[in-house]
Write a protein that holds these residues in place. Sequence first.
Motif, PDB file in Angstrom:
ATOM      1  N   ARG A  75       0.846  -1.248   0.048  1.00 34.80           N
ATOM      2  CA  ARG A  75      -0.050  -0.032   0.237  1.00 34.80           C
ATOM      3  C   ARG A  75       0.800   1.204  -0.037  1.00 34.80           C
ATOM      4  NH1 ARG A  75      -3.648  -1.338   3.454  1.00 34.80           N
ATOM      5  NH2 ARG A  75      -2.359  -1.001   5.290  1.00 34.80           N
ATOM      6  N   THR A  76       1.983   1.161   0.866  1.00 33.49           N
ATOM      7  CA  THR A  76       3.032   2.483   0.843  1.00 33.49           C
ATOM      8  C   THR A  76       3.492   2.561  -0.601  1.00 33.49           C
ATOM      9  OG1 THR A  76       3.293   2.064   3.311  1.00 33.49           O
ATOM     10  CG2 THR A  76       4.896   3.425   1.866  1.00 33.49           C
ATOM     11  N   GLU A  77       4.080   1.414  -1.111  1.00 32.41           N
ATOM     12  CA  GLU A  77       4.718   1.702  -2.369  1.00 32.41           C
ATOM     13  C   GLU A  77       3.472   2.136  -3.505  1.00 32.41           C
ATOM     14  OE1 GLU A  77       6.295  -2.270  -3.368  1.00 32.41           O
ATOM     15  OE2 GLU A  77       7.305  -2.373  -1.547  1.00 32.41           O
ATOM     16  N   TYR A  78       2.221   1.537  -3.452  1.00 31.70           N
ATOM     17  CA  TYR A  78       1.295   2.118  -4.213  1.00 31.70           C
ATOM     18  C   TYR A  78       1.171   3.798  -4.243  1.00 31.70           C
ATOM     19  CZ  TYR A  78      -3.323   2.647  -6.454  1.00 31.70           C
ATOM     20  OH  TYR A  78      -4.100   3.009  -7.581  1.00 31.70           O
ATOM     21  N   ARG A  79       1.054   4.269  -2.985  1.00 32.71           N
ATOM     22  CA  ARG A  79       1.072   5.547  -2.728  1.00 32.71           C
ATOM     23  C   ARG A  79       2.095   6.430  -3.118  1.00 32.71           C
ATOM     24  NH1 ARG A  79      -1.377   5.030   3.503  1.00 32.71           N
ATOM     25  NH2 ARG A  79      -3.561   4.546   2.839  1.00 32.71           N
ATOM     26  N   GLU A  80       3.195   5.751  -3.130  1.00 32.32           N
ATOM     27  CA  GLU A  80       4.366   6.520  -3.544  1.00 32.32           C
ATOM     28  C   GLU A  80       4.216   6.644  -5.245  1.00 32.32           C
ATOM     29  OE1 GLU A  80       7.713   4.494  -1.803  1.00 32.32           O
ATOM     30  OE2 GLU A  80       7.253   5.269   0.153  1.00 32.32           O
ATOM     31  N   TRP A  81       3.974   5.559  -5.518  1.00 29.86           N
ATOM     32  CA  TRP A  81       4.192   5.398  -7.251  1.00 29.86           C
ATOM     33  C   TRP A  81       2.763   6.289  -7.880  1.00 29.86           C
ATOM     34  CZ3 TRP A  81      -0.074   4.018 -10.638  1.00 29.86           C
ATOM     35  CH2 TRP A  81       0.612   3.762 -11.836  1.00 29.86           C
ATOM     36  N   CYS A  82       1.658   6.314  -6.917  1.00 28.70           N
ATOM     37  CA  CYS A  82       0.678   7.157  -7.555  1.00 28.70           C
ATOM     38  C   CYS A  82       1.074   8.719  -7.287  1.00 28.70           C
ATOM     39  CB  CYS A  82      -0.668   7.093  -6.548  1.00 28.70           C
ATOM     40  SG  CYS A  82      -1.420   5.688  -7.039  1.00 28.70           S
TER      41      CYS A  82
END
Length: 77
Positions: free
Chosen positions: A36-43
Amino acid sequence: MRDITDVFLNILHQYGSVDMAEAEFKKMINEDSELRTEYREWCDAVGSSEKNGFLDFCEEYMDSQESIYDTLNDYDE
């Protein structure tokens, strides 16, 4: 840290449809705080919202795949 787009592609290829892949991805990010953290950073990095980031990626990926076939068809003509 894994490349989040590899995760996207693996899910998309595994489930074959964007709707099913999106449902699985949502389940995965709810269960895995690191993902979820990686996804937020990617977004944030690509300027997409968390709500639509995965779908935006899928749409762009599908468009790129179609353009490959369009290029091949142009060559045949």
